[in-house]
Design a protein around this motif. Sequence first.
Motif, mmCIF file in Angstrom:
data_model
loop_
_atom_site.group_PDB
_atom_site.id
_atom_site.type_symbol
_atom_site.label_atom_id
_atom_site.label_comp_id
_atom_site.label_asym_id
_atom_site.label_seq_id
_atom_site.Cartn_x
_atom_site.Cartn_y
_atom_site.Cartn_z
ATOM 1 N N VAL A 48 1.027 -1.267 0.007
ATOM 2 C CA VAL A 48 0.057 -0.135 0.032
ATOM 3 C C VAL A 48 1.106 1.114 0.109
ATOM 4 C CG1 VAL A 48 -1.640 1.456 1.345
ATOM 5 C CG2 VAL A 48 -1.779 -1.139 1.229
ATOM 6 N N GLY A 49 0.472 1.976 -0.835
ATOM 7 C CA GLY A 49 1.397 3.384 -0.947
ATOM 8 C C GLY A 49 2.502 3.299 -1.887
ATOM 9 N N ALA A 50 3.211 2.144 -2.136
ATOM 10 C CA ALA A 50 4.245 2.147 -2.912
ATOM 11 C C ALA A 50 4.099 2.642 -4.392
ATOM 12 C CB ALA A 50 4.890 0.627 -2.839
ATOM 13 N N ASP A 51 2.780 2.385 -4.916
ATOM 14 C CA ASP A 51 2.560 2.761 -6.302
ATOM 15 C C ASP A 51 1.865 4.133 -6.346
ATOM 16 O OD1 ASP A 51 0.091 2.067 -4.789
ATOM 17 O OD2 ASP A 51 -0.801 1.015 -6.377
ATOM 18 N N MET A 52 1.979 5.024 -5.187
ATOM 19 C CA MET A 52 1.586 6.398 -5.368
ATOM 20 C C MET A 52 2.855 7.193 -5.150
ATOM 21 S SD MET A 52 -1.440 6.274 -2.761
ATOM 22 C CE MET A 52 -2.374 4.896 -2.406
ATOM 23 N N SER A 53 2.728 8.484 -6.169
ATOM 24 C CA SER A 53 3.923 9.415 -5.985
ATOM 25 C C SER A 53 3.772 10.087 -4.629
ATOM 26 C CB SER A 53 3.883 10.395 -7.319
ATOM 27 O OG SER A 53 2.490 10.978 -7.338
ATOM 28 N N ALA A 54 2.725 10.408 -4.301
ATOM 29 C CA ALA A 54 2.406 11.160 -2.913
ATOM 30 C C ALA A 54 1.057 10.736 -2.429
ATOM 31 C CB ALA A 54 2.310 12.685 -3.189
ATOM 32 N N PRO A 55 1.565 9.618 -1.246
ATOM 33 C CA PRO A 55 0.435 9.035 -0.851
ATOM 34 C C PRO A 55 -0.392 9.934 0.054
ATOM 35 C CG PRO A 55 2.202 7.837 -0.035
ATOM 36 C CD PRO A 55 2.651 9.311 -0.907
ATOM 37 N N PRO A 56 -1.679 9.961 0.127
ATOM 38 C CA PRO A 56 -2.636 10.978 0.800
ATOM 39 C C PRO A 56 -2.311 10.730 2.463
ATOM 40 C CG PRO A 56 -4.090 8.825 -0.029
ATOM 41 C CD PRO A 56 -2.638 8.856 -0.526
ATOM 42 N N ALA A 57 -2.849 11.606 2.951
ATOM 43 C CA ALA A 57 -2.771 11.850 4.349
ATOM 44 C C ALA A 57 -3.454 10.588 5.034
ATOM 45 C CB ALA A 57 -3.413 13.057 4.990
ATOM 46 N N ALA A 58 -3.008 9.922 5.992
ATOM 47 C CA ALA A 58 -3.478 8.665 6.470
ATOM 48 C C ALA A 58 -4.147 8.849 7.932
ATOM 49 C CB ALA A 58 -2.441 7.407 6.729
ATOM 50 N N THR A 59 -5.256 7.960 8.046
ATOM 51 C CA THR A 59 -5.803 7.914 9.324
ATOM 52 C C THR A 59 -4.944 6.979 9.862
ATOM 53 O OG1 THR A 59 -7.953 8.253 8.466
ATOM 54 C CG2 THR A 59 -7.887 7.058 10.518
#
Length: 187
Positions: A101-112
């Motif tokens: 999770v998150g490895a395929d995103m350039s800028a992951p959204p803020a997380a809960t």
Amino acid sequence: MDAASYLQVPPSGEVKIMPMATKLSQTYVPVEDRLLLISQDDQGHVYRLWLTQRIATDVVLALTGWLENQPESPLEAACGPVAQVWQQAAAVMQYMPAIPVGADMSAPPAATEGLVQNVELIRGDEAYVLVLSLASGASLTLPFNPTELRQWLSLLHGLYETSGWPLTAWPAWFKRPLATAAPNTVN
């Protein structure tokens, strides 16, 4: 706090609408001595949920107990632990690793993010559902079919080995978990 205060099986028929995980990664974080579940829900929101050894162990006991007490066929019911070993091996053989999770995103959204305070376990006809709740009121639903549940438990077992946590909660029929590329990270 005793197990009953954070591990709950709700009454049959009770339905809550909550975000549902579509992707899940987990890792053991030695400095915290906790498991970190990183998940993305069906809306793309990211969750960073921390599980303590105590809560994780109670979840393992409940889920493996369900698997042992819910045979999928009369033959499995008659074969007991041998059938469990076979089912576990079959599930592990079907496992396909995914991108974390998150490895395929350039800028992951803020997380809960937060420590899991409560786990509700729901057993349906074709699914096992965990509802992980934080003190903030945020929660996330983790649905598993029987094969996915066995795969996730195998990954969790590997994290127990990595962490050095006691394996006493794991049933005798549980075999060596999936091999992982990194010693303390699995997806």
